[in-house]
Motif scaffolding. Structure first.
Motif, PDB file in Angstrom:
ATOM      1  N   ALA A  41       0.847  -1.200   0.000  1.00  0.00           N
ATOM      2  CA  ALA A  41       0.000   0.000   0.000  1.00  0.00           C
ATOM      3  C   ALA A  41       0.878   1.244   0.000  1.00  0.00           C
ATOM      4  CB  ALA A  41      -0.918  -0.003   1.224  1.00  0.00           C
ATOM      5  N   SER A  42       2.103   1.092  -0.461  1.00  0.00           N
ATOM      6  CA  SER A  42       3.060   2.198  -0.468  1.00  0.00           C
ATOM      7  C   SER A  42       3.949   2.092  -1.702  1.00  0.00           C
ATOM      8  CB  SER A  42       3.941   2.153   0.783  1.00  0.00           C
ATOM      9  OG  SER A  42       4.977   1.189   0.627  1.00  0.00           O
ATOM     10  N   ARG A  43       4.737   3.131  -1.898  1.00  0.00           N
ATOM     11  CA  ARG A  43       5.761   3.098  -2.936  1.00  0.00           C
ATOM     12  C   ARG A  43       7.144   3.092  -2.293  1.00  0.00           C
ATOM     13  NH1 ARG A  43       3.965   6.518  -8.280  1.00  0.00           N
ATOM     14  NH2 ARG A  43       1.856   5.672  -8.469  1.00  0.00           N
ATOM     15  N   SER A  44       7.234   2.473  -1.153  1.00  0.00           N
ATOM     16  CA  SER A  44       8.492   2.367  -0.437  1.00  0.00           C
ATOM     17  C   SER A  44       9.584   1.799  -1.335  1.00  0.00           C
ATOM     18  CB  SER A  44       8.317   1.459   0.784  1.00  0.00           C
ATOM     19  OG  SER A  44       9.571   1.141   1.357  1.00  0.00           O
ATOM     20  N   THR A  45      10.796   2.288  -1.147  1.00  0.00           N
ATOM     21  CA  THR A  45      11.933   1.777  -1.911  1.00  0.00           C
ATOM     22  C   THR A  45      12.440   0.438  -1.370  1.00  0.00           C
ATOM     23  OG1 THR A  45      13.482   3.043  -0.555  1.00  0.00           O
ATOM     24  CG2 THR A  45      12.641   4.112  -2.531  1.00  0.00           C
ATOM     25  N   PHE A  46      11.976   0.043  -0.191  1.00  0.00           N
ATOM     26  CA  PHE A  46      12.361  -1.237   0.406  1.00  0.00           C
ATOM     27  C   PHE A  46      11.250  -2.244   0.118  1.00  0.00           C
ATOM     28  CE2 PHE A  46      14.455   2.104   2.808  1.00  0.00           C
ATOM     29  CZ  PHE A  46      15.772   1.658   2.831  1.00  0.00           C
ATOM     30  N   ARG A  47      11.447  -3.089  -0.907  1.00  0.00           N
ATOM     31  CA  ARG A  47      10.403  -3.975  -1.403  1.00  0.00           C
ATOM     32  C   ARG A  47      10.945  -5.394  -1.538  1.00  0.00           C
ATOM     33  NH1 ARG A  47       6.682  -0.461  -2.565  1.00  0.00           N
ATOM     34  NH2 ARG A  47       5.287  -2.108  -3.281  1.00  0.00           N
ATOM     35  N   PRO A  48      10.048  -6.395  -1.594  1.00  0.00           N
ATOM     36  CA  PRO A  48      10.524  -7.777  -1.677  1.00  0.00           C
ATOM     37  C   PRO A  48      11.489  -8.036  -2.835  1.00  0.00           C
ATOM     38  CG  PRO A  48       8.190  -7.747  -1.163  1.00  0.00           C
ATOM     39  CD  PRO A  48       8.584  -6.325  -1.431  1.00  0.00           C
ATOM     40  N   ASN A  49      11.223  -7.427  -3.991  1.00  0.00           N
ATOM     41  CA  ASN A  49      12.106  -7.632  -5.138  1.00  0.00           C
ATOM     42  C   ASN A  49      12.824  -6.364  -5.586  1.00  0.00           C
ATOM     43  OD1 ASN A  49      11.805 -10.487  -5.720  1.00  0.00           O
ATOM     44  ND2 ASN A  49       9.696  -9.999  -6.239  1.00  0.00           N
ATOM     45  N   GLY A  50      12.661  -5.279  -4.852  1.00  0.00           N
ATOM     46  CA  GLY A  50      13.409  -4.063  -5.141  1.00  0.00           C
ATOM     47  C   GLY A  50      13.147  -3.464  -6.508  1.00  0.00           C
ATOM     48  N   ILE A  51      11.918  -3.620  -7.027  1.00  0.00           N
ATOM     49  CA  ILE A  51      11.584  -3.098  -8.351  1.00  0.00           C
ATOM     50  C   ILE A  51      10.693  -1.878  -8.211  1.00  0.00           C
ATOM     51  CG2 ILE A  51      10.408  -3.571 -10.541  1.00  0.00           C
ATOM     52  CD1 ILE A  51      11.178  -6.499 -10.190  1.00  0.00           C
ATOM     53  N   GLY A  52      11.011  -0.826  -8.954  1.00  0.00           N
ATOM     54  CA  GLY A  52      10.190   0.371  -8.979  1.00  0.00           C
ATOM     55  C   GLY A  52       9.724   0.670 -10.390  1.00  0.00           C
ATOM     56  N   MET A  53       8.765   1.590 -10.510  1.00  0.00           N
ATOM     57  CA  MET A  53       8.301   1.999 -11.827  1.00  0.00           C
ATOM     58  C   MET A  53       7.924   3.470 -11.792  1.00  0.00           C
ATOM     59  SD  MET A  53       4.590   0.079 -11.896  1.00  0.00           S
ATOM     60  CE  MET A  53       4.142   0.742 -13.501  1.00  0.00           C
ATOM     61  N   SER A  54       8.157   4.156 -12.905  1.00  0.00           N
ATOM     62  CA  SER A  54       7.844   5.578 -13.018  1.00  0.00           C
ATOM     63  C   SER A  54       7.320   5.870 -14.408  1.00  0.00           C
ATOM     64  CB  SER A  54       9.088   6.445 -12.769  1.00  0.00           C
ATOM     65  OG  SER A  54       9.473   6.432 -11.419  1.00  0.00           O
ATOM     66  N   ALA A  55       6.304   6.724 -14.478  1.00  0.00           N
ATOM     67  CA  ALA A  55       5.809   7.227 -15.758  1.00  0.00           C
ATOM     68  C   ALA A  55       6.525   8.546 -16.036  1.00  0.00           C
ATOM     69  CB  ALA A  55       4.303   7.427 -15.710  1.00  0.00           C
ATOM     70  N   VAL A  56       7.238   8.629 -17.156  1.00  0.00           N
ATOM     71  CA  VAL A  56       8.059   9.803 -17.443  1.00  0.00           C
ATOM     72  C   VAL A  56       7.827  10.288 -18.868  1.00  0.00           C
ATOM     73  CG1 VAL A  56       9.839   9.040 -15.819  1.00  0.00           C
ATOM     74  CG2 VAL A  56      10.035   8.429 -18.234  1.00  0.00           C
ATOM     75  N   GLU A  57       8.096  11.568 -19.080  1.00  0.00           N
ATOM     76  CA  GLU A  57       7.968  12.154 -20.406  1.00  0.00           C
ATOM     77  C   GLU A  57       9.150  11.746 -21.285  1.00  0.00           C
ATOM     78  OE1 GLU A  57       7.769  16.546 -22.587  1.00  0.00           O
ATOM     79  OE2 GLU A  57       8.203  16.379 -20.439  1.00  0.00           O
ATOM     80  N   LEU A  58       8.859  11.357 -22.522  1.00  0.00           N
ATOM     81  CA  LEU A  58       9.902  11.094 -23.508  1.00  0.00           C
ATOM     82  C   LEU A  58      10.067  12.336 -24.378  1.00  0.00           C
ATOM     83  CD1 LEU A  58      11.889   9.260 -25.035  1.00  0.00           C
ATOM     84  CD2 LEU A  58       9.959   8.539 -26.470  1.00  0.00           C
ATOM     85  N   LYS A  59      11.232  12.949 -24.322  1.00  0.00           N
ATOM     86  CA  LYS A  59      11.486  14.157 -25.106  1.00  0.00           C
ATOM     87  C   LYS A  59      12.120  13.851 -26.457  1.00  0.00           C
ATOM     88  CE  LYS A  59      11.797  17.471 -21.335  1.00  0.00           C
ATOM     89  NZ  LYS A  59      12.599  18.568 -20.719  1.00  0.00           N
ATOM     90  N   GLY A  60      12.680  12.660 -26.587  1.00  0.00           N
ATOM     91  CA  GLY A  60      13.276  12.292 -27.859  1.00  0.00           C
ATOM     92  C   GLY A  60      14.324  11.213 -27.706  1.00  0.00           C
ATOM     93  N   VAL A  61      14.877  10.809 -28.848  1.00  0.00           N
ATOM     94  CA  VAL A  61      15.961   9.823 -28.894  1.00  0.00           C
ATOM     95  C   VAL A  61      17.179  10.517 -29.478  1.00  0.00           C
ATOM     96  CG1 VAL A  61      16.725   7.614 -29.847  1.00  0.00           C
ATOM     97  CG2 VAL A  61      14.314   7.945 -29.226  1.00  0.00           C
ATOM     98  N   SER A  62      18.331  10.316 -28.861  1.00  0.00           N
ATOM     99  CA  SER A  62      19.557  10.913 -29.369  1.00  0.00           C
ATOM    100  C   SER A  62      20.623   9.829 -29.526  1.00  0.00           C
ATOM    101  CB  SER A  62      20.057  12.025 -28.449  1.00  0.00           C
ATOM    102  OG  SER A  62      20.416  11.507 -27.172  1.00  0.00           O
ATOM    103  N   LYS A  63      21.634  10.150 -30.321  1.00  0.00           N
ATOM    104  CA  LYS A  63      22.715   9.203 -30.573  1.00  0.00           C
ATOM    105  C   LYS A  63      24.037   9.944 -30.567  1.00  0.00           C
ATOM    106  CE  LYS A  63      24.151   5.557 -33.788  1.00  0.00           C
ATOM    107  NZ  LYS A  63      23.889   4.891 -35.092  1.00  0.00           N
ATOM    108  N   GLN A  64      24.992   9.427 -29.833  1.00  0.00           N
ATOM    109  CA  GLN A  64      26.337   9.977 -29.800  1.00  0.00           C
ATOM    110  C   GLN A  64      27.299   8.850 -30.175  1.00  0.00           C
ATOM    111  OE1 GLN A  64      27.058  11.888 -26.002  1.00  0.00           O
ATOM    112  NE2 GLN A  64      25.220  13.151 -26.147  1.00  0.00           N
ATOM    113  N   GLY A  65      27.796   8.897 -31.386  1.00  0.00           N
ATOM    114  CA  GLY A  65      28.565   7.766 -31.879  1.00  0.00           C
ATOM    115  C   GLY A  65      27.653   6.561 -32.004  1.00  0.00           C
ATOM    116  N   GLU A  66      28.010   5.486 -31.335  1.00  0.00           N
ATOM    117  CA  GLU A  66      27.176   4.277 -31.339  1.00  0.00           C
ATOM    118  C   GLU A  66      26.241   4.206 -30.135  1.00  0.00           C
ATOM    119  OE1 GLU A  66      27.115   2.123 -33.902  1.00  0.00           O
ATOM    120  OE2 GLU A  66      28.444   3.594 -34.833  1.00  0.00           O
ATOM    121  N   GLN A  67      26.291   5.227 -29.258  1.00  0.00           N
ATOM    122  CA  GLN A  67      25.502   5.192 -28.022  1.00  0.00           C
ATOM    123  C   GLN A  67      24.120   5.809 -28.236  1.00  0.00           C
ATOM    124  OE1 GLN A  67      26.246   3.804 -24.847  1.00  0.00           O
ATOM    125  NE2 GLN A  67      24.039   4.173 -24.780  1.00  0.00           N
TER     126      GLN A  67
END
Length: 231
Positions: A88-114
């Motif tokens: 019933a929380s978003r505590s960072t201390f969880r049985p499997n230590g997995i979190g999730m966040s909904a975030v804005e995508l501003k774009g895709v960039s490439k630097q060399g092969e990265q």
């Protein structure tokens, strides 16, 4: 037994857990990016992703994995005084230590092969391992009539002011105006422990943002940045 391998890491202004926003989008000025790695560092892996304005990031609370978890936690939104179940929380201390966040995508960039995914405001420490990325689908993921329980309303924000030394330190930097905006938005969340917010507090706190050590004090609902130095 299942093995999960990170597909990349977050690069963000937050160099430590302290003062990281407790939810995404609370600090709009603080952009971030996902640096993809291994086989996922490929244009093919992100083909079509720019059709979506937002993404779900699944990640590991890697700094807390060794600390274990408990069935109940004390959410900051309840002042750190009342216990609820971990699910019933978003505590960072969880049985499997997995979190999730909904975030804005501003774009895709490439630097060399990265390959990088350029993001809006996140709530993740720099270096956080990303384990999956999924597109945010408005018609199914947005539920206007949903109830938020004890976190129904956005948290109140404090006022933030800068000392002369802090202002001068930022004015000397090419990106100082942007960094000032991020610092103000971060500290407006009052990152102190929840139990500290209901009592007099004369302690000076410090947080590392970007390459800066930011020191501040809090009086009632006023946060004063006392000094800023490079670390």
């Amino acid at each position: 037994m299942y093995a999960i391998e990170p597909i990349g890491i977050i690069q963000s202004p937050y160099k430590e857990k302290f003062a990281v926003p407790r939810q995404p989008r609370l600090v709009p000025a603080a952009s971030a990016r996902v640096k993809l790695s291994g086989a996922t560092n490929s244009p093919e892996a992100v083909r079509g992703i720019e059709q979506f304005s937002h993404l779900w990031l699944l990640f590991l609370f890697d700094q807390n994995l060794d600390a274990g978890w408990k069935p109940t936690v004390r959410p900051p939104r309840l002042g750190g005084n009342e216990r609820v179940g971990v699910f019933a929380s978003r505590s960072t201390f969880r049985p499997n230590g997995i979190g999730m966040s909904a975030v804005e995508l501003k774009g895709v960039s490439k630097q060399g092969e990265q390959i990088y995914l350029e993001l809006g405001s996140v709530d993740l420490v720099d270096g956080t391992p990303i384990i999956d990325i999924k597109p945010y689908i408005p018609y199914s993921d947005s539920i206007p009539e949903a109830q938020g329980g004890y976190a129904e309303q956005a948290p109140e924000q404090a006022l933030v002011q800068f000392s002369n030394q802090a202002e001068q330190a930022l004015q000397k930097r090419a990106t100082g105006a942007h960094e000032r905006e991020v610092i103000a938005q971060v500290l407006a969340q009052d990152p102190r422990p929840a139990y500290k917010k209901s009592r007099a507090d004369e302690k000076q706190y410090a947080v590392n943002l970007f390459d800066l050590n930011v020191k501040f004090i809090v009086t009632d609902k006023l946060v004063t940045v006392t000094s800023i130095e490079r670390f």
